[in-house]
Design an enzyme around this catalytic site. Structure first.
Site, mmCIF file in Angstrom:
data_model
loop_
_atom_site.group_PDB
_atom_site.id
_atom_site.type_symbol
_atom_site.label_atom_id
_atom_site.label_comp_id
_atom_site.label_asym_id
_atom_site.label_seq_id
_atom_site.Cartn_x
_atom_site.Cartn_y
_atom_site.Cartn_z
ATOM 1 N N GLU A 97 -37.659 29.647 6.248
ATOM 2 C CA GLU A 97 -36.333 30.276 6.167
ATOM 3 C C GLU A 97 -36.231 31.206 4.971
ATOM 4 O OE1 GLU A 97 -33.279 27.342 5.936
ATOM 5 O OE2 GLU A 97 -33.892 26.392 7.809
ATOM 6 N N CYS A 116 -33.553 35.000 -1.179
ATOM 7 C CA CYS A 116 -34.086 33.681 -1.538
ATOM 8 C C CYS A 116 -35.312 33.432 -0.651
ATOM 9 C CB CYS A 116 -32.989 32.645 -1.285
ATOM 10 S SG CYS A 116 -33.514 30.960 -1.571
ATOM 11 N N CYS A 123 -42.757 20.830 1.866
ATOM 12 C CA CYS A 123 -42.979 20.600 0.435
ATOM 13 C C CYS A 123 -43.477 19.172 0.265
ATOM 14 C CB CYS A 123 -41.682 20.794 -0.350
ATOM 15 S SG CYS A 123 -41.903 20.520 -2.135
ATOM 16 N N CYS A 127 -38.299 15.242 -2.984
ATOM 17 C CA CYS A 127 -37.018 14.956 -3.645
ATOM 18 C C CYS A 127 -36.063 14.414 -2.570
ATOM 19 C CB CYS A 127 -36.441 16.208 -4.300
ATOM 20 S SG CYS A 127 -37.573 16.932 -5.499
ATOM 21 N N CYS A 130 -33.285 16.658 -0.789
ATOM 22 C CA CYS A 130 -33.705 17.971 -0.283
ATOM 23 C C CYS A 130 -34.236 17.892 1.141
ATOM 24 C CB CYS A 130 -34.781 18.523 -1.211
ATOM 25 S SG CYS A 130 -35.525 20.042 -0.604
ATOM 26 N N CYS A 361 -29.184 26.565 5.717
ATOM 27 C CA CYS A 361 -28.914 27.797 4.980
ATOM 28 C C CYS A 361 -28.006 27.520 3.809
ATOM 29 C CB CYS A 361 -28.247 28.825 5.875
ATOM 30 S SG CYS A 361 -27.554 30.135 4.914
HETATM 31 N N1 SAH Z 1 -39.187 23.451 -5.345
HETATM 32 C C1 SAH Z 1 -38.432 24.221 -6.265
HETATM 33 C C2 SAH Z 1 -37.729 25.394 -5.635
HETATM 34 C C3 SAH Z 1 -37.087 25.179 -4.309
HETATM 35 S S1 SAH Z 1 -35.708 24.085 -4.328
HETATM 36 C C4 SAH Z 1 -37.465 23.323 -7.030
HETATM 37 O O1 SAH Z 1 -37.317 22.163 -6.646
HETATM 38 O O2 SAH Z 1 -36.895 23.790 -8.019
HETATM 39 C C5 SAH Z 1 -34.515 25.067 -5.215
HETATM 40 C C6 SAH Z 1 -33.369 24.264 -5.803
HETATM 41 O O3 SAH Z 1 -32.542 23.702 -4.774
HETATM 42 C C7 SAH Z 1 -33.809 23.097 -6.670
HETATM 43 O O4 SAH Z 1 -33.075 23.051 -7.869
HETATM 44 C C8 SAH Z 1 -33.486 21.929 -5.794
HETATM 45 O O5 SAH Z 1 -33.349 20.749 -6.538
HETATM 46 C C9 SAH Z 1 -32.198 22.389 -5.138
HETATM 47 N N2 SAH Z 1 -31.807 21.599 -3.964
HETATM 48 C C10 SAH Z 1 -32.604 20.931 -3.127
HETATM 49 N N3 SAH Z 1 -31.871 20.274 -2.205
HETATM 50 C C11 SAH Z 1 -30.568 20.563 -2.477
HETATM 51 C C12 SAH Z 1 -29.331 20.165 -1.881
HETATM 52 N N4 SAH Z 1 -29.300 19.364 -0.831
HETATM 53 N N5 SAH Z 1 -28.202 20.654 -2.430
HETATM 54 C C13 SAH Z 1 -28.216 21.479 -3.503
HETATM 55 N N6 SAH Z 1 -29.362 21.875 -4.096
HETATM 56 C C14 SAH Z 1 -30.523 21.406 -3.594
HETATM 57 FE FE1 SF4 Z 2 -39.736 20.413 -2.907
HETATM 58 FE FE2 SF4 Z 2 -38.064 18.967 -4.391
HETATM 59 FE FE3 SF4 Z 2 -37.948 21.660 -4.480
HETATM 60 FE FE4 SF4 Z 2 -37.180 20.315 -2.286
HETATM 61 S S1 SF4 Z 2 -36.223 20.247 -4.282
HETATM 62 S S2 SF4 Z 2 -38.433 22.136 -2.330
HETATM 63 S S3 SF4 Z 2 -38.637 18.580 -2.273
HETATM 64 S S4 SF4 Z 2 -39.657 20.330 -5.099
#
Ligand code: SAH
Ligand code: SF4
Length: 376
Positions: A97, A116, A123, A127, A130, A361
């Site tokens: 996406e 973005c 991944c 987390c 996520c 999104c």
């Molecule tokens: N992997 C990298 C970049 C992609 S995620 C990272 O983790 O930083 C980009 C951001 O979106 C990160 O700060 C992540 O913690 C946040 N994120 C992930 N899931 C989310 C959610 N459900 N609501 C809000 N932010 C979220």
């Molecule tokens: Fe990967 Fe965590 Fe970033 Fe989601 S928030 S993309 S699981 S590193």
């Protein structure tokens, strides 16, 4: 055409690889620059019109490469017109996406259009809040697959730009389609280090997309070795670090990576990064109701970050389907921010708009908005 789809993208080639290819078909090396510009600056979608190249060269390119490796399978626009999301199918069937966000000019800032981008299909870091993390890792994206996402959105942004020029709401001097790029889509950019860095070099190339490094933000879950490596790259990009908790117990509950790189090591690496680059770090802090949003946690975060050149982005979580997390109350963000202020740690609480396209999104958008709003 199925055979065609499986060809690699020419956008994966470096300038020197492109030159070897051009020279191999009997062309002068100087044609490489023209080809590069045609691909990245003019964003040509086919080799056929590149008549500055001999027919032999064009045919050779066509036999061996496609230009864009992305097959858009879904494009959605938010009701308020500010956001577009595209879902692309890659040649091997993986789905990724990309989101385009438009910001109206305000007081001191010009119009911005931020893309973005995703850097991996899935991944590996898992987390718990996520959606991408819950899918698991599929594969790394290539340089061409990363850069093409920006190029696709350039075309979309270019369409509304033409409309604005026609109705006089935008002048020629403001004319630039995509102004900012955030590496906050699917995947962990620093776990795909080389391709992320190569894509940044292509995005900033003045013969190509020419996006200023200062308008590019890479977000990391907090991988210590690549953060230290990035500090030596001499790339004035912005770094965002996903912190999401002020102590190891809380952080490990939602971010498994914390067991490998606990907070002390992460903050030490961030301080080294700041000392070497003299650039502030953005710490992302997704507010998860009842998990990391207590005032005592704000206090602990304040103690952890006080005196550090940084900015904290407090982001309301975008609950994932079936996920356990709920949004914190609005007052909670303000209380958190007030506490951080006591420690002289600057922060911003993000509120969202236009997340009607769908949860995935909304998620990408929420992340990207949070950090990008602080970047010029
Ligand atoms: N992997 C990298 C970049 C992609 S995620 C990272 O983790 O930083 C980009 C951001 O979106 C990160 O700060 C992540 O913690 C946040 N994120 C992930 N899931 C989310 C959610 N459900 N609501 C809000 N932010 C979220
Ligand atoms: Fe990967 Fe965590 Fe970033 Fe989601 S928030 S993309 S699981 S590193």
């Amino acid at each position: 055409m199925p055979q065609k789809r499986s060809l690699p993208t020419v956008l994966d080639l470096s300038k020197s690889e492109l030159e070897a290819l051009v020279v191999g078909t009997g062309e002068a090396p100087s044609r490489t620059g023209q080809l590069w510009r045609a691909l990245y600056h003019e964003r040509r979608a086919s080799f056929d019109g590149m008549t500055f190249l001999s027919l032999r060269c064009r045919e050779a390119l066509k036999r061996r490469y496609v230009i864009s490796p992305l097959d858009p399978v879904q494009c959605l626009a938010s009701k308020d017109g500010s956001t577009d999301k595209a879902v692309f199918r890659l040649p091997d069937g993986e789905l990724i996406e990309t989101v385009l966000m438009r910001y109206e000019p305000d007081g001191h800032r010009k119009v911005r259009r931020t893309v973005c981008v995703s850097t991996q299909a899935g991944c590996a870091l898992g987390c718990t809040f996520c959606a991408t993390g819950q899918q698991g890792f599929r594969r790394q994206l290539s340089v061409g697959e990363i850069v093409s996402q920006v190029m696709f959105m350039e075309r979309l942004a270019g369409t509304d730009e033409e409309a604005q020029m026609a109705d006089g709401t935008q002048t020629r001097s403001e004319r630039q389609s995509v102004t900012n790029v955030v590496f906050m889509g699917m995947g962990e950019p620093l776990a795909n280090y080389d391709n992320t860095l190569s894509s940044i070099r292509t995005l900033t190339d003045d013969q190509g997309l020419h996006i200023g490094a200062r308008h590019i933000t890479v977000s990391t879950v907090g991988l210590v070795p690549p953060i230290l490596k990035l500090a030596d790259e001499d790339q004035p990009i912005n770094l965002a670090v996903s912190l999401h908790a002020p102590d190891n117990v809380t952080r490990s509950e939602t971010m498994p990576v914390n067991r490998q790189y606990p907070i002390e090591r992460l903050i030490e690496a961030c301080k080294t990064y700041i000392a070497k680059t003299r650039r502030r770090i953005f710490f992302e802090y997704v507010l998860l109701h009842g998990q990391n949003d207590h005032v005592h946690q704000a206090e602990a975060l304040g103690r952890l970050l006080t005196g550090t050149l940084c900015h904290v982005n407090l982001i309301p979580v975008n609950p994932t389907v079936d996920g356990p997390y709920r949004r914190s109350a609005r007052e909670c963000g303000s209380a958190f921010q007030a506490k951080l202020r006591e420690y002289r740690v600057p922060s911003t609480v993000r509120t969202e708009k236009g997340i009607d396209i769908n949860a995935g999104c909304g998620q990408l958008r929420a992340r990207a908005v949070a950090v990008d709003a602080e970047v010029l």
